[in-house]
Motif scaffolding. Sequence first.
Motif, PDB file in Angstrom:
ATOM      1  N   THR A 131       0.835  -1.203   0.000  1.00  0.00           N
ATOM      2  CA  THR A 131       0.000   0.000   0.000  1.00  0.00           C
ATOM      3  C   THR A 131       0.869   1.252   0.000  1.00  0.00           C
ATOM      4  OG1 THR A 131      -1.814  -1.158   1.114  1.00  0.00           O
ATOM      5  CG2 THR A 131      -1.792   1.257   1.280  1.00  0.00           C
ATOM      6  N   LEU A 132       1.941   1.237   0.768  1.00  0.00           N
ATOM      7  CA  LEU A 132       2.870   2.372   0.778  1.00  0.00           C
ATOM      8  C   LEU A 132       3.506   2.561  -0.600  1.00  0.00           C
ATOM      9  CD1 LEU A 132       4.418   4.647   2.168  1.00  0.00           C
ATOM     10  CD2 LEU A 132       6.086   2.920   2.931  1.00  0.00           C
ATOM     11  N   PHE A 133       3.916   1.468  -1.250  1.00  0.00           N
ATOM     12  CA  PHE A 133       4.472   1.571  -2.600  1.00  0.00           C
ATOM     13  C   PHE A 133       3.454   2.199  -3.549  1.00  0.00           C
ATOM     14  CE2 PHE A 133       7.592  -2.263  -2.115  1.00  0.00           C
ATOM     15  CZ  PHE A 133       8.444  -1.489  -1.343  1.00  0.00           C
ATOM     16  N   ASP A 134       2.186   1.785  -3.452  1.00  0.00           N
ATOM     17  CA  ASP A 134       1.135   2.380  -4.282  1.00  0.00           C
ATOM     18  C   ASP A 134       1.007   3.879  -4.009  1.00  0.00           C
ATOM     19  OD1 ASP A 134       0.497  -0.077  -5.442  1.00  0.00           O
ATOM     20  OD2 ASP A 134      -1.192  -0.458  -4.076  1.00  0.00           O
ATOM     21  N   HIS A 135       1.093   4.260  -2.741  1.00  0.00           N
ATOM     22  CA  HIS A 135       1.003   5.669  -2.350  1.00  0.00           C
ATOM     23  C   HIS A 135       2.174   6.472  -2.926  1.00  0.00           C
ATOM     24  CE1 HIS A 135       0.259   9.199   0.119  1.00  0.00           C
ATOM     25  NE2 HIS A 135       1.507   9.129   0.570  1.00  0.00           N
ATOM     26  N   ILE A 136       3.353   5.900  -2.884  1.00  0.00           N
ATOM     27  CA  ILE A 136       4.534   6.580  -3.425  1.00  0.00           C
ATOM     28  C   ILE A 136       4.354   6.839  -4.923  1.00  0.00           C
ATOM     29  CG2 ILE A 136       6.995   6.278  -3.932  1.00  0.00           C
ATOM     30  CD1 ILE A 136       7.164   4.776  -1.195  1.00  0.00           C
ATOM     31  N   VAL A 137       3.809   5.863  -5.634  1.00  0.00           N
ATOM     32  CA  VAL A 137       3.545   6.033  -7.066  1.00  0.00           C
ATOM     33  C   VAL A 137       2.425   7.056  -7.277  1.00  0.00           C
ATOM     34  CG1 VAL A 137       2.646   4.879  -9.137  1.00  0.00           C
ATOM     35  CG2 VAL A 137       4.424   3.763  -7.752  1.00  0.00           C
ATOM     36  N   ALA A 138       1.342   6.918  -6.512  1.00  0.00           N
ATOM     37  CA  ALA A 138       0.186   7.811  -6.684  1.00  0.00           C
ATOM     38  C   ALA A 138       0.535   9.272  -6.422  1.00  0.00           C
ATOM     39  CB  ALA A 138      -0.955   7.374  -5.757  1.00  0.00           C
ATOM     40  N   THR A 139       1.484   9.524  -5.553  1.00  0.00           N
ATOM     41  CA  THR A 139       1.857  10.902  -5.248  1.00  0.00           C
ATOM     42  C   THR A 139       2.981  11.414  -6.135  1.00  0.00           C
ATOM     43  OG1 THR A 139       3.301  10.120  -3.471  1.00  0.00           O
ATOM     44  CG2 THR A 139       1.066  10.811  -2.855  1.00  0.00           C
ATOM     45  N   GLY A 140       3.401  10.597  -7.091  1.00  0.00           N
ATOM     46  CA  GLY A 140       4.370  11.041  -8.081  1.00  0.00           C
ATOM     47  C   GLY A 140       5.832  10.920  -7.679  1.00  0.00           C
ATOM     48  N   PHE A 141       6.114  10.263  -6.577  1.00  0.00           N
ATOM     49  CA  PHE A 141       7.502  10.113  -6.158  1.00  0.00           C
ATOM     50  C   PHE A 141       8.180   8.899  -6.783  1.00  0.00           C
ATOM     51  CE2 PHE A 141       5.941  12.971  -2.897  1.00  0.00           C
ATOM     52  CZ  PHE A 141       6.970  13.896  -2.847  1.00  0.00           C
ATOM     53  N   ALA A 142       7.423   8.103  -7.516  1.00  0.00           N
ATOM     54  CA  ALA A 142       7.974   6.972  -8.267  1.00  0.00           C
ATOM     55  C   ALA A 142       7.070   6.729  -9.466  1.00  0.00           C
ATOM     56  CB  ALA A 142       8.050   5.717  -7.399  1.00  0.00           C
ATOM     57  N   GLN A 143       7.637   6.184 -10.500  1.00  0.00           N
ATOM     58  CA  GLN A 143       6.875   5.861 -11.702  1.00  0.00           C
ATOM     59  C   GLN A 143       6.060   4.580 -11.484  1.00  0.00           C
ATOM     60  OE1 GLN A 143       6.771   7.828 -14.467  1.00  0.00           O
ATOM     61  NE2 GLN A 143       7.937   9.213 -13.156  1.00  0.00           N
ATOM     62  N   PRO A 144       4.932   4.444 -12.176  1.00  0.00           N
ATOM     63  CA  PRO A 144       4.123   3.223 -12.027  1.00  0.00           C
ATOM     64  C   PRO A 144       4.901   1.940 -12.302  1.00  0.00           C
ATOM     65  CG  PRO A 144       2.870   4.908 -13.166  1.00  0.00           C
ATOM     66  CD  PRO A 144       4.276   5.433 -13.027  1.00  0.00           C
ATOM     67  N   ASP A 145       5.878   1.997 -13.215  1.00  0.00           N
ATOM     68  CA  ASP A 145       6.633   0.776 -13.504  1.00  0.00           C
ATOM     69  C   ASP A 145       7.595   0.391 -12.375  1.00  0.00           C
ATOM     70  OD1 ASP A 145       8.586   2.717 -13.906  1.00  0.00           O
ATOM     71  OD2 ASP A 145       9.088   2.064 -15.941  1.00  0.00           O
ATOM     72  N   SER A 146       7.640   1.179 -11.311  1.00  0.00           N
ATOM     73  CA  SER A 146       8.436   0.801 -10.139  1.00  0.00           C
ATOM     74  C   SER A 146       7.951  -0.516  -9.548  1.00  0.00           C
ATOM     75  CB  SER A 146       8.377   1.889  -9.066  1.00  0.00           C
ATOM     76  OG  SER A 146       8.962   3.077  -9.535  1.00  0.00           O
ATOM     77  N   HIS A 147       6.665  -0.797  -9.736  1.00  0.00           N
ATOM     78  CA  HIS A 147       6.112  -2.062  -9.249  1.00  0.00           C
ATOM     79  C   HIS A 147       6.750  -3.263  -9.958  1.00  0.00           C
ATOM     80  CE1 HIS A 147       3.196  -0.041  -6.769  1.00  0.00           C
ATOM     81  NE2 HIS A 147       2.640   0.555  -7.802  1.00  0.00           N
ATOM     82  N   ASP A 148       7.339  -3.043 -11.119  1.00  0.00           N
ATOM     83  CA  ASP A 148       7.975  -4.129 -11.869  1.00  0.00           C
ATOM     84  C   ASP A 148       9.340  -4.517 -11.305  1.00  0.00           C
ATOM     85  OD1 ASP A 148       5.797  -4.007 -13.575  1.00  0.00           O
ATOM     86  OD2 ASP A 148       6.844  -2.770 -15.063  1.00  0.00           O
ATOM     87  N   LEU A 149       9.820  -3.783 -10.336  1.00  0.00           N
ATOM     88  CA  LEU A 149      11.135  -4.064  -9.765  1.00  0.00           C
ATOM     89  C   LEU A 149      11.115  -5.292  -8.853  1.00  0.00           C
ATOM     90  CD1 LEU A 149      12.077  -0.388  -8.884  1.00  0.00           C
ATOM     91  CD2 LEU A 149      13.032  -1.776 -10.738  1.00  0.00           C
ATOM     92  N   TYR A 150       9.935  -5.717  -8.439  1.00  0.00           N
ATOM     93  CA  TYR A 150       9.770  -6.854  -7.533  1.00  0.00           C
ATOM     94  C   TYR A 150       8.490  -7.587  -7.922  1.00  0.00           C
ATOM     95  CZ  TYR A 150       6.381  -3.645  -5.593  1.00  0.00           C
ATOM     96  OH  TYR A 150       5.320  -2.774  -5.473  1.00  0.00           O
ATOM     97  N   THR A 151       8.364  -8.804  -7.440  1.00  0.00           N
ATOM     98  CA  THR A 151       7.117  -9.533  -7.598  1.00  0.00           C
ATOM     99  C   THR A 151       6.621  -9.924  -6.217  1.00  0.00           C
ATOM    100  OG1 THR A 151       8.265 -11.647  -7.906  1.00  0.00           O
ATOM    101  CG2 THR A 151       7.686 -10.424  -9.893  1.00  0.00           C
ATOM    102  N   VAL A 152       5.375 -10.344  -6.149  1.00  0.00           N
ATOM    103  CA  VAL A 152       4.745 -10.706  -4.888  1.00  0.00           C
ATOM    104  C   VAL A 152       4.153 -12.101  -5.040  1.00  0.00           C
ATOM    105  CG1 VAL A 152       2.965 -10.073  -3.201  1.00  0.00           C
ATOM    106  CG2 VAL A 152       4.176  -8.279  -4.480  1.00  0.00           C
ATOM    107  N   ALA A 153       4.356 -12.923  -4.024  1.00  0.00           N
ATOM    108  CA  ALA A 153       3.765 -14.267  -4.022  1.00  0.00           C
ATOM    109  C   ALA A 153       3.247 -14.555  -2.623  1.00  0.00           C
ATOM    110  CB  ALA A 153       4.809 -15.302  -4.423  1.00  0.00           C
ATOM    111  N   ASP A 154       2.134 -15.256  -2.561  1.00  0.00           N
ATOM    112  CA  ASP A 154       1.578 -15.585  -1.250  1.00  0.00           C
ATOM    113  C   ASP A 154       1.571 -17.080  -0.969  1.00  0.00           C
ATOM    114  OD1 ASP A 154      -0.444 -16.408  -2.919  1.00  0.00           O
ATOM    115  OD2 ASP A 154      -1.944 -15.011  -2.146  1.00  0.00           O
ATOM    116  N   SER A 155       2.267 -17.847  -1.817  1.00  0.00           N
ATOM    117  CA  SER A 155       2.355 -19.290  -1.603  1.00  0.00           C
ATOM    118  C   SER A 155       3.766 -19.774  -1.917  1.00  0.00           C
ATOM    119  CB  SER A 155       1.360 -20.024  -2.518  1.00  0.00           C
ATOM    120  OG  SER A 155       1.785 -19.920  -3.872  1.00  0.00           O
TER     121      SER A 155
END
Length: 175
Positions: A131-155
């Motif tokens: 959620t914090l990463f999303d906030h950082i992107v939404a407020t313009g402090f990071a580009q949306p493709d910053s999410h591509d720097l990592y992946t998330v898995a729950d299993s």
Amino acid sequence: MDPRLEEFARTFGSACAARGIELIYGGGGIGLMGTVAEAALEAGGRVVGIIPRSLLESEPPFSNVTELVVVDSMHERKQEMFDRADGFVVLPGGLGTLDETIEIITWRQLGFHDKPIVLANVRGYWNPLLTLFDHIVATGFAQPDSHDLYTVADSLDGIFERLTTGAAPRIRATA
């Protein structure tokens, strides 16, 4: 600590050993990192612990590791772990885990590596960080493709899948 997280760490350590994956970790015998290391060793895996000399008294090393590397500083520890690793799995943890996670993501953003980074979002543990990463992107402090720097898995299967088929490397040149 949630016993379900501890059980996941144990399962993860055993799964690393079963897949022939050498575990590189911070060298301590406490918390989830100690649990992962112990489980990997019990399953016949190879475990390398890297610990700063200054922590040897306050954070006793897990003495049964395959190899224990004692370094002079936290910076050297991080560099040694980085140099030896082919990828990074971030299990639930404390401030030290968070510090290492942000640093390794930042190093990828800066183009220092293209190794996969997987946030093990066991029981939604990392949801506030995401959620914090999303906030950082939404407020313009990071580009949306910053999410591509990592992946998330729950299993467990998701973690190993993302380690081998993770997002395409994102390398950024800085001027």
